[in-house]
Scaffold this motif. Structure first.
Motif, mmCIF file in Angstrom:
data_model
loop_
_atom_site.group_PDB
_atom_site.id
_atom_site.type_symbol
_atom_site.label_atom_id
_atom_site.label_comp_id
_atom_site.label_asym_id
_atom_site.label_seq_id
_atom_site.Cartn_x
_atom_site.Cartn_y
_atom_site.Cartn_z
ATOM 1 N N VAL A 199 0.770 -1.138 -0.101
ATOM 2 C CA VAL A 199 0.077 -0.089 0.136
ATOM 3 C C VAL A 199 0.894 1.263 -0.141
ATOM 4 N N LEU A 200 0.352 2.246 -0.704
ATOM 5 C CA LEU A 200 1.155 3.604 -0.730
ATOM 6 C C LEU A 200 1.238 4.356 0.737
ATOM 7 N N GLU A 201 2.310 4.555 1.274
ATOM 8 C CA GLU A 201 2.252 5.056 2.749
ATOM 9 C C GLU A 201 2.521 6.400 2.608
ATOM 10 N N THR A 202 3.222 6.885 1.895
ATOM 11 C CA THR A 202 3.634 8.465 1.971
ATOM 12 C C THR A 202 4.447 8.695 0.546
ATOM 13 N N VAL A 203 4.559 9.934 0.142
ATOM 14 C CA VAL A 203 4.880 10.571 -1.105
ATOM 15 C C VAL A 203 5.648 11.970 -0.944
ATOM 16 N N ILE A 204 6.981 11.823 -0.849
ATOM 17 C CA ILE A 204 7.712 13.127 -0.369
ATOM 18 C C ILE A 204 8.268 13.770 -1.488
ATOM 19 N N GLN A 205 7.956 14.987 -1.617
ATOM 20 C CA GLN A 205 8.653 16.009 -2.583
ATOM 21 C C GLN A 205 10.151 16.205 -2.332
ATOM 22 N N MET A 206 11.212 16.002 -3.376
ATOM 23 C CA MET A 206 12.337 15.985 -3.078
ATOM 24 C C MET A 206 12.961 17.248 -4.225
ATOM 25 N N PRO A 207 14.217 17.627 -3.850
ATOM 26 C CA PRO A 207 14.792 18.500 -4.941
ATOM 27 C C PRO A 207 14.796 18.165 -6.117
ATOM 28 N N ALA A 208 14.742 18.903 -7.205
ATOM 29 C CA ALA A 208 14.933 18.791 -8.640
ATOM 30 C C ALA A 208 13.712 17.930 -9.036
ATOM 31 N N ASN A 209 12.711 18.152 -8.696
ATOM 32 C CA ASN A 209 11.168 17.344 -9.091
ATOM 33 C C ASN A 209 11.252 16.045 -8.910
ATOM 34 N N ASN A 210 12.101 15.585 -7.929
ATOM 35 C CA ASN A 210 12.062 13.954 -7.475
ATOM 36 C C ASN A 210 11.248 13.675 -6.476
ATOM 37 N N LEU A 211 10.807 12.632 -6.213
ATOM 38 C CA LEU A 211 9.901 12.084 -5.388
ATOM 39 C C LEU A 211 10.696 10.950 -4.470
ATOM 40 N N THR A 212 10.573 10.786 -3.276
ATOM 41 C CA THR A 212 10.828 9.845 -2.392
ATOM 42 C C THR A 212 9.260 8.932 -2.093
ATOM 43 N N VAL A 213 9.179 7.680 -2.532
ATOM 44 C CA VAL A 213 7.733 7.004 -2.311
ATOM 45 C C VAL A 213 8.040 5.852 -1.201
ATOM 46 N N PHE A 214 7.213 5.703 -0.445
ATOM 47 C CA PHE A 214 7.033 4.712 0.612
ATOM 48 C C PHE A 214 6.095 3.823 0.598
ATOM 49 N N PHE A 215 6.026 2.518 -0.006
ATOM 50 C CA PHE A 215 4.987 1.441 -0.071
ATOM 51 C C PHE A 215 5.387 0.838 1.176
ATOM 52 N N ARG A 216 4.123 0.244 1.806
ATOM 53 C CA ARG A 216 4.157 -0.802 3.044
ATOM 54 C C ARG A 216 3.737 -2.158 2.808
ATOM 55 N N LYS A 217 4.188 -2.977 3.049
ATOM 56 C CA LYS A 217 3.814 -4.491 3.040
ATOM 57 C C LYS A 217 2.646 -4.443 4.127
ATOM 58 N N ASP A 218 1.423 -5.056 3.606
ATOM 59 C CA ASP A 218 0.500 -5.244 4.744
ATOM 60 C C ASP A 218 0.353 -6.677 4.916
#
Length: 218
Positions: A199-218
């Motif tokens: 499941v998608l847990e959180t999406v964090i905006q990073m420099p230079a239009n990148n993202l860090t995306v956290f998925f969690r295994k339920d």
């Protein structure tokens, strides 16, 4: 990545001891450290997919006590650089590298060492055929412990919308290989995650239009 090693999109300097250096890894390592500190509980065993030069792991184990980081790749020069970074670090928390092709249904030694607390991959899914993204997410579903995290860093589209700089980058990638391209997080990756039990847990905006995306295994 399904059938050949990835191609680096930047010039990577080499030191006399076998370590290679990535300008982008040097630029983004502190920002990645900060989001991992905020969203990843330690101690943690982390498997990195497509570790590249190996700089991220070497930096992060020095910054986050309790983090155990295992390199992997399919590219020979990258594997050599990762070995050199591990040797230079002298850290017992830096392990590998293992040869792992994310597009495959069996990740070899990484399967035997499961479950992992987290699987991390930076700037891979857009510089590879889509089969690599499919295999990465399916692999995370197989190998993460319950509550474990899949962490992706890089450029992504959202619901069909892409930042102008990423759209230019996407065109450049497809000009190199029609199978490459900036992936849409919501339309392309979330359906794969659902099938893998993530499941998608959180999406964090990073420099230079990148993202860090956290998925969690339920």
């Amino acid at each position: 990545m399904a059938d050949k090693p990835p191609v680096a999109l930047e010039d990577r300097g080499e030191g006399g001891d076998g370590r290679r250096y990535s300008p982008s890894a040097e630029r983004n390592r502190e920002a990645i450290r900060d989001v991992l500190r905020a969203h990843l509980s330690v101690p943690a065993r982390v498997l990195e997919i497509a570790s590249g030069t190996g700089e991220h792991g070497a930096f992060l184990v020095g910054e986050m006590p309790g983090l155990e980081w295992t390199y992997s790749d399919i590219d020979g020069p990258s594997l050599e650089s990762q070995r050199a970074w591990r040797a230079a670090s002298g850290s017992s928390q830096l392990l590998g590298p293992m040869e792992v092709n994310a597009a495959k249904g069996d990740w070899g030694v990484a399967e035997a060492l499961a479950p992992w607390d987290a699987i991390f991959s930076a700037n891979m899914v857009h510089i590879a055929p889509f089969e690599a993204a499919e295999g990465l997410i399916a692999g995370a579903g197989r190998l993460l412990r319950t509550g474990g995290k899949l962490v992706l860093y890089g450029p992504f589209g959202r619901e069909g919308i892409i930042a102008p700089s990423n759209a230019v980058f996407d065109d450049s990638l497809k000009g190199r290989d029609a199978r490459w391209g900036v992936r849409d997080l919501d339309r392309e990756l979330l359906p794969l995650a659902g099938k893998a039990g993530l499941v998608l847990e959180t999406v964090i905006q990073m420099p230079a239009n990148n993202l860090t995306v956290f998925f969690r295994k339920d």
